[in-house]
Design a protein around this motif. Structure first.
Motif, PDB file in Angstrom:
ATOM      1  N   LYS A  49       0.871  -1.188   0.000  1.00 33.30           N
ATOM      2  CA  LYS A  49       0.000   0.000   0.000  1.00 33.30           C
ATOM      3  C   LYS A  49       0.902   1.230   0.000  1.00 33.30           C
ATOM      4  O   LYS A  49       1.141   1.834   1.062  1.00 33.30           O
ATOM      5  CB  LYS A  49      -0.887  -0.010   1.258  1.00 33.30           C
ATOM      6  N   ARG A  56       0.867  -5.038   3.953  1.00 32.89           N
ATOM      7  CA  ARG A  56      -0.052  -5.826   4.771  1.00 32.89           C
ATOM      8  C   ARG A  56       0.314  -7.302   4.665  1.00 32.89           C
ATOM      9  O   ARG A  56       0.345  -7.862   3.577  1.00 32.89           O
ATOM     10  CB  ARG A  56      -1.483  -5.612   4.294  1.00 32.89           C
ATOM     11  N   CYS A 153     -16.252  -2.214   9.213  1.00 27.32           N
ATOM     12  CA  CYS A 153     -15.636  -3.477   8.778  1.00 27.32           C
ATOM     13  C   CYS A 153     -16.703  -4.346   8.099  1.00 27.32           C
ATOM     14  O   CYS A 153     -16.511  -4.836   6.987  1.00 27.32           O
ATOM     15  CB  CYS A 153     -15.040  -4.271   9.935  1.00 27.32           C
ATOM     16  N   CYS A 156     -18.022  -2.775   4.652  1.00 25.53           N
ATOM     17  CA  CYS A 156     -17.120  -2.792   3.496  1.00 25.53           C
ATOM     18  C   CYS A 156     -16.867  -4.220   3.007  1.00 25.53           C
ATOM     19  O   CYS A 156     -16.678  -4.455   1.829  1.00 25.53           O
ATOM     20  CB  CYS A 156     -15.815  -2.098   3.844  1.00 25.53           C
ATOM     21  N   HIS A 157     -16.889  -5.206   3.905  1.00 22.89           N
ATOM     22  CA  HIS A 157     -16.670  -6.603   3.497  1.00 22.89           C
ATOM     23  C   HIS A 157     -17.957  -7.257   2.991  1.00 22.89           C
ATOM     24  O   HIS A 157     -17.911  -8.271   2.308  1.00 22.89           O
ATOM     25  CB  HIS A 157     -16.098  -7.415   4.668  1.00 22.89           C
ATOM     26  N   PHE A 167     -11.648 -10.408   1.005  1.00 17.44           N
ATOM     27  CA  PHE A 167     -11.124  -9.866  -0.246  1.00 17.44           C
ATOM     28  C   PHE A 167     -10.078 -10.796  -0.840  1.00 17.44           C
ATOM     29  O   PHE A 167      -9.904 -10.867  -2.033  1.00 17.44           O
ATOM     30  CB  PHE A 167     -10.472  -8.498   0.003  1.00 17.44           C
ATOM     31  N   SER A 168      -9.337 -11.469   0.017  1.00 14.80           N
ATOM     32  CA  SER A 168      -8.101 -12.096  -0.458  1.00 14.80           C
ATOM     33  C   SER A 168      -7.984 -13.598  -0.263  1.00 14.80           C
ATOM     34  O   SER A 168      -7.147 -14.218  -0.890  1.00 14.80           O
ATOM     35  CB  SER A 168      -6.927 -11.447   0.278  1.00 14.80           C
TER      36      SER A 168
HETATM   37  C1  HEC Z   1     -13.344   0.607   3.109  1.00 13.47           C
HETATM   38  C2  HEC Z   1     -13.272  -0.830   3.047  1.00 13.47           C
HETATM   39  C3  HEC Z   1     -12.774  -1.646   4.220  1.00 13.47           C
HETATM   40  C4  HEC Z   1     -13.049  -1.470   5.555  1.00 13.47           C
HETATM   41  C5  HEC Z   1     -13.838  -0.363   6.221  1.00 13.47           C
HETATM   42  C6  HEC Z   1     -12.416  -2.578   6.231  1.00 13.47           C
HETATM   43  N1  HEC Z   1     -11.782  -3.398   5.357  1.00 13.47           N
HETATM   44 FE1  HEC Z   1     -10.844  -5.162   5.794  1.00 13.47          FE
HETATM   45  N2  HEC Z   1     -10.166  -5.245   3.892  1.00 13.47           N
HETATM   46  C7  HEC Z   1     -10.462  -4.362   2.875  1.00 13.47           C
HETATM   47  C8  HEC Z   1      -9.659  -4.690   1.696  1.00 13.47           C
HETATM   48  C9  HEC Z   1      -9.718  -3.972   0.351  1.00 13.47           C
HETATM   49  C10 HEC Z   1      -8.865  -5.799   2.042  1.00 13.47           C
HETATM   50  C11 HEC Z   1      -7.813  -6.533   1.193  1.00 13.47           C
HETATM   51  C12 HEC Z   1      -6.398  -6.051   1.584  1.00 13.47           C
HETATM   52  C13 HEC Z   1      -6.103  -4.688   1.025  1.00 13.47           C
HETATM   53  O1  HEC Z   1      -6.157  -4.490  -0.215  1.00 13.47           O
HETATM   54  O2  HEC Z   1      -5.821  -3.763   1.819  1.00 13.47           O
HETATM   55  C14 HEC Z   1      -9.234  -6.141   3.412  1.00 13.47           C
HETATM   56  C15 HEC Z   1      -8.733  -7.236   4.085  1.00 13.47           C
HETATM   57  C16 HEC Z   1      -9.031  -7.564   5.396  1.00 13.47           C
HETATM   58  C17 HEC Z   1      -8.561  -8.742   6.068  1.00 13.47           C
HETATM   59  C18 HEC Z   1      -7.773  -9.875   5.430  1.00 13.47           C
HETATM   60  C19 HEC Z   1      -8.783 -10.891   4.823  1.00 13.47           C
HETATM   61  C20 HEC Z   1      -9.472 -10.365   3.575  1.00 13.47           C
HETATM   62  O3  HEC Z   1     -10.665 -10.035   3.635  1.00 13.47           O
HETATM   63  O4  HEC Z   1      -8.810 -10.268   2.532  1.00 13.47           O
HETATM   64  C21 HEC Z   1      -8.980  -8.650   7.379  1.00 13.47           C
HETATM   65  C22 HEC Z   1      -8.731  -9.653   8.495  1.00 13.47           C
HETATM   66  C23 HEC Z   1      -9.719  -7.418   7.503  1.00 13.47           C
HETATM   67  N3  HEC Z   1      -9.754  -6.783   6.280  1.00 13.47           N
HETATM   68  C24 HEC Z   1     -10.293  -6.952   8.669  1.00 13.47           C
HETATM   69  C25 HEC Z   1     -10.951  -5.732   8.784  1.00 13.47           C
HETATM   70  C26 HEC Z   1     -11.373  -5.141  10.048  1.00 13.47           C
HETATM   71  C27 HEC Z   1     -11.176  -5.758  11.419  1.00 13.47           C
HETATM   72  C28 HEC Z   1     -11.970  -3.955   9.740  1.00 13.47           C
HETATM   73  C29 HEC Z   1     -12.564  -2.917  10.677  1.00 13.47           C
HETATM   74  C30 HEC Z   1     -11.742  -2.457  11.756  1.00 13.47           C
HETATM   75  C31 HEC Z   1     -11.921  -3.802   8.279  1.00 13.47           C
HETATM   76  N4  HEC Z   1     -11.295  -4.895   7.742  1.00 13.47           N
HETATM   77  C32 HEC Z   1     -12.446  -2.728   7.606  1.00 13.47           C
HETATM   78  C33 HEC Z   1     -11.382  -3.347   2.935  1.00 13.47           C
HETATM   79  C34 HEC Z   1     -11.942  -2.856   4.103  1.00 13.47           C
END
Ligand code: HEC
Length: 175
Positions: A49, A56, A153, A156-157, A167-168
């Motif tokens: 990033k 990450r 969290c 967005c997921h 996502f991954s």
């Molecule tokens: C605005 C969108 C967004 C938000 C809000 C968000 N995420 Fe995600 N998350 C992502 C993306 C995109 C990835 C894939 C890695 C990357 O590109 O940064 C990811 C990846 C992850 C992963 C790795 C597994 C995967 O899904 O690929 C974890 C665990 C995770 N996030 C936890 C969290 C937690 C806990 C929060 C809240 C505190 C959170 N995320 C909030 C977008 C988001």
């Protein structure tokens, strides 16, 4: 339609609007940083990033490690850890790249995000943002819980249900 709903919901959450019933759910803390994950989990990917000057590291619990290509939901008890490492920078503070063209991670961890799936955990989460049985936790680099709401969290997921809300991890969509 669902996707658009989730996008609108996500924008609303980022703007600070609460989901009804979430405040009550947010009192329940269920996700923790798993002990020893850096050695016992599978380090399955690294994401650069450059804009945020981090790399990450993505770790998957052993019970799910062989299932990345399975095209079906991850098993009960799956834990995914996302560890943000500060990137190496030059004297001017700009990120540097290695011979492979990738950012160079330092040992300094700036944040840890965890998602964990346990049977029945989704029951407490308001339906509008539920991600099956997943729950989320946000921690600082030392593993101390950060007092941030996890609504964003979930929101967005949520559009990624076809990949079990990650996502991954899954390399192809769920059948
Ligand atoms: C605005 C969108 C967004 C938000 C809000 C968000 N995420 Fe995600 N998350 C992502 C993306 C995109 C990835 C894939 C890695 C990357 O590109 O940064 C990811 C990846 C992850 C992963 C790795 C597994 C995967 O899904 O690929 C974890 C665990 C995770 N996030 C936890 C969290 C937690 C806990 C929060 C809240 C505190 C959170 N995320 C909030 C977008 C988001």
């Amino acid at each position: 339609m669902r996707r658009r709903f989730a996008a609108v919901l996500g924008a609303a959450l980022l703007a600070g609007l609460a989901v009804p019933g979430f405040a009550q759910f947010a009192q329940t803390t269920r996700v923790a940083v798993p002990a020893g994950y850096a050695t016992s989990f599978l380090l399955y990917d690294k994401v650069d990033k450059p804009d945020r000057k981090i790399i990450r590291f993505l770790y998957l619990s052993p019970n799910a490690a062989g299932l990345r290509d399975a095209g079906r939901p991850l098993p009960d008890g799956t834990v995914i850890v996302m560890e943000d490492h500060a990137a190496e920078t030059d004297a001017a503070g700009n990120v540097v790249t290695g011979a492979d063209g990738r950012l160079v991670p330092t040992a300094r961890i700036t944040a840890i995000a965890v998602m964990e799936k346990r049977h029945g955990w989704g029951d407490l989460v308001p339906e509008a943002i539920r991600n099956a049985d997943w729950d989320y936790g946000a921690f600082d680099g030392a593993g101390q819980r950060r007092a941030v709401p996890t609504e964003a969290c979930f929101a967005c997921h949520k559009p990624h249900g076809a990949r079990d809300y990650t996502f991954s991890t899954l390399t192809r969509p769920i059948d």
